[in-house]
Enzyme design. Structure first.
Site, PDB file in Angstrom:
ATOM      1  CD  GLU A 137       9.129  -3.898  -7.585  1.00 59.38           C
ATOM      2  OE1 GLU A 137       8.442  -3.911  -6.543  1.00 59.38           O
ATOM      3  OE2 GLU A 137      10.375  -3.831  -7.560  1.00 59.38           O
ATOM      4  CD  GLU A 156       8.435   0.982  -5.262  1.00 63.43           C
ATOM      5  OE1 GLU A 156       8.392   1.953  -6.056  1.00 63.43           O
ATOM      6  OE2 GLU A 156       8.118  -0.178  -5.584  1.00 63.43           O
TER       7      GLU A 156
END
Ligand code: T1G
Length: 703
Positions: A107, A127
């Site tokens: 990210e 995640e």
């Protein structure tokens, strides 16, 4: 300037190095340091572009997992805010991604306008493995970069994407020729951007991610995927976040993502999966072993026994390029074993998971033999012969004769006494248990059985080798069944008894799969073999079975030759892989219950849950108290990786903590009373459980 980043300006470029070993986890101090350094560079008129890189080679493994569930997780500047501010810098920001950019690390790279990798670079959004979703813009920026379908695939699989594929998808703009040239390549790219007057951020490839998708794409995708999500929350939240990316402008989508992330972060499932993450790393920390413990080189492996287990074990090593000599007693058995290994690889080739070339490379590392003398230069020998003590002892006597000094001699026994095997050799310090789980080339669990005389360097070497071949190694002491099968015994015992008392195999299994276990106990026994389970039980019967009803339904099926899938009939009927309930098993249970004077009655699902799970938990706590298992997390790893216990429940020990240790103890005491003589015989609380509850403790630990 913080010591967590390096900062230098060279010819109009600001080079910012992330320097928080070992993985540049984006804890609050590093987040702050990155933001300060980038905004300093953006304000510096001498700087025309910025390059962000991993000062120690690895770019970034994501948010700091140890912060989750604490105020630090969103302590200012929180990651979403830092990345939003990076997207608003006026100058091109180039991420030089060495080795890994995972989770928040990717990210961070997506918040940069441009990204450069190197041949070994892997990127990913794992995640989901923590019961989370990307929470710093990944669910909104990735679909706008690569499109909805590839973005969903990355987030729902959590898989790492190699450099070439990342380049193809547009996640990487350029690939350096090597890791050593990555920073230069990124700087060269930055200079080109300056020279061409490139914008700080290029136009998005998919500014409206939903455009071009069939109207019902998301609905169909969800319908296809939902069954495999079982009761997991995270995949559903990932999907909702990507839906938001398709429906909302970026700013609103980002806000939606934060809300969904916080819901995931607060969930019991994510707490469980974060527990598993750290338990996997904790399991490698063994008293008496540290970085100074020497490791014995393992350049050549030998496996004794070319059956299902031996063949699977051998595959683990040739898969990582270690040559294996596979020994059998009979030529036809050896030929069958070698052919089965080749067949296993051929299936992978058909599935597109392996090339023909790699198949041949691996098979070239495999040598069959009927002669023990060929094992003389093996550094590690793993015995995988018939599960019978005398047979194994004979093998070890021969190994003691032929193997070179310092060779590690391992037994793959699933329950026998490793000390008794070591005792027939002159080198007990070199003997250890390496209990692989079938299929040995697939199941991640490896129980490393530390026998009384096993040397520390032998233990350290086998633990490291276990990780090298992609296993989750867990150390066990010597007892019947080690950790996993010792706990399987009471769990399966209750299941057998419940069928006598009125439950059906499918009802018992449905309760367990309803908890998201991969398999119920009876379908698992049919798969592993009712006969195998009988032989293990029979070897230990004298020690524990003081009760005439003890697993009698399993004994009867064995005597009827109903071994499970392999004979088409066990606790269920099988037509190929199609499983049917077998009402003859119910009739058998009724007959046995009559003979044993066991009263039959309707059994509630809750009773099945409590009796099977509380006995599983109780035995695990007893193992901890006996020192067979070093820590509760190890026990959780055994059942998650060896028996299909759901990671989103954290394993049986973590699950017990979430249920409440006092409730588990109360349940055991309830059945001790309510099941009469049977209850008094079997439902004895582990003393450690009683001590923990009496002390008001909520975590399972030795004390
Ligand atoms: N946070 C905190 N500690 C971490 C960490 C992390 N992300 N990754 C590794 N460590 C620690 C680990 O506990 C161990 O500590 C040491 O580093 C070495 O790790 C907002 C929400 C990167 C492939 O899931 O997969 O970003 O035991 O033994 O085998 O959207 O670590 O030495 O004290 O595993 O070489 C997403 C997790 C986070 C990646 C390296 N990222 N890490 O493997 O070493 S959530 C991940 C790994 C997130 C954002 C979301 C592996 C690795 P200790 P190691 P390794």
């Amino acid at each position: 300037m913080s010591s967590l980043v390096t900062y230098q300006v060279e010819d109009g470029l600001a080079l910012i190095g992330l320097a928080r070993p070992p993985v540049n986890a984006l804890g609050q101090p590093l987040r702050e340091a990155i933001l300060q350094a980038c905004e300093r560079a953006d304000a510096d008129a001498a700087v025309r572009a910025i390059v962000l890189y991993g000062a120690n080679g690895l770019f970034c493994a994501g948010a700091d997992i140890s912060e989750f569930g604490s105020p630090a997780s969103f302590a200012a500047p929180d990651l979403p805010d830092v990345l939003l501010r990076l997207t608003r810098l006026d100058k091109p920001l180039v991420a030089a991604i060495g080795r890994l950019a995972l989770g928040g690390g990717l990210e961070l790279a997506l918040a940069c306008g441009y990204r450069v990798g190197e041949p070994q670079t892997h990127v990913g959004l794992p995640e989901i493995n923590l019961g989370l979703l990307p929470g710093a813009g990944g669910t909104q920026r990735l679909p706008r970069l690569v499109g909805v379908a590839p973005a969903l695939e990355m987030m729902l699989s959590g898989a790492q994407v190699p450099a070439a594929r990342a380049l193809e998808l547009g996640i990487l703009d350029r690939l350096a020729d090597s890791a050593g040239q990555l920073l230069d390549c990124a700087c060269q790219f930055a200079r080109e951007l300056i020279a061409s007057g490139a914008p700080a951020r290029p136009a998005e490839r998919f500014p409206d991610p939903a455009s071009g998708l069939e109207a019902d794409f998301l609905e169909r995708y969800r319908a296809e995927q939902e069954p495999r999500w079982k009761s997991r929350l995270a995949p559903r939240l990932v999907f909702s976040a990507v839906e938001a990316a398709c429906l909302l402008p970026l700013e609103q989508g980002l806000a939606r993502e934060v809300a969904l992330f916080k819901q995931a972060e607060d969930s019991l499932q994510s707490q469980a999966q974060r527990h598993v993450f750290f338990a996997e790393r904790e399991a490698g920390k063994i008293p008496g072993i540290d970085a100074s413990t020497p490791l014995r080189p393992i350049r050549k492996v030998a496996v004794i026994g070319a059956g299902t287990m031996g063949g699977g074990i051998a595959m683990n090593f040739i898969n990582v390029g270690i040559p294996v000599t596979l020994l059998e007693r009979q030529g036809d058995a050896l030929d069958r074993g070698l052919a089965q290994i080749r067949q296993n690889y051929s299936i992978s080739v058909k599935r597109g998971k392996l090339s023909e070339e790699r198949l041949e490379q691996r098979m070239a590392l495999l040598t069959g033999t009927l002669d023990y003398a060929d094992l003389a230069d093996a550094d590690l020998v793993i015995e995988a012969v018939f599960e019978q003590l005398q047979i194994k002892q004979e093998v070890f006597r021969q190994l003691d004769q032929v193997c070179k000094p310092g060779a590690i001699l391992a037994t793959n026994t699933s329950s026998l006494d490793v000390d008794q095997i070591a005792a027939v050799t002159t080198r007990a310090q070199d003997v250890i248990g390496l209990h692989f789980f079938s299929p040995a080339n697939v199941m991640r669990l490896l129980e490393v059985v530390n026998a009384r005389e096993t040397a520390a360097d032998v233990l350290a070497t086998t633990l490291r080798m276990g990780r090298t071949i992609g296993k989750v190694p867990v150390v066990s002491g010597v007892c019947f069944g080690f950790i996993g099968n010792r706990m399987l015994e009471p769990y399966a015992r209750e299941a057998h008894r419940l069928v006598l008392e009125g439950a059906t195999p499918e009802q018992v299994d449905a309760v367990l799969t309803g908890l998201d276990l991969n398999m119920g106990v009876f379908s698992m026994l049919d798969l592993a073999g009712v006969d195998v389970n009988f032989l293990v039980r029979d070897a230990n019967r004298a020690a524990i079975a003081h009760d005439p009803s003890y697993c009698r339904i399993g004994d009867e099926l064995y005597s009827l030759g109903r071994y499970g899938q392999k004979t088409g009939r066990g606790f269920y009927l099988y037509e190929g892989r199609n499983r049917q309930n077998d009402y003859e098993v119910v009739a058998l249970a009724e007959r046995l219950a009559g003979e044993l004077h066991v009263a039959r009655r309707p059994i509630a699902d809750q009773e099945i849950h409590d009796r099977c799970l509380f006995m599983l938990i109780n035995e695990g706590i007893q193992l901890l108290d006996e020192g067979i298992a070093l820590r509760a997390g190890d026990i959780d790893l055994v059942w998650i990786n060896g028996y299909g216990f759901p990671a989103h429940l954290g394993g049986p020990m973590h699950y017990a903590e979430q249920l409440g240790l006092d409730k588990v103890l109360a349940g055991i005491e309830h059945y001790r009373q309510s099941l009469g003589e049977y209850g008094r015989m079997w439902f004895t609380p582990a003393p450690l459980l009683e001590r923990l509850v009496a002390a008001g403790k909520t975590r399972i630990e030795r004390f």
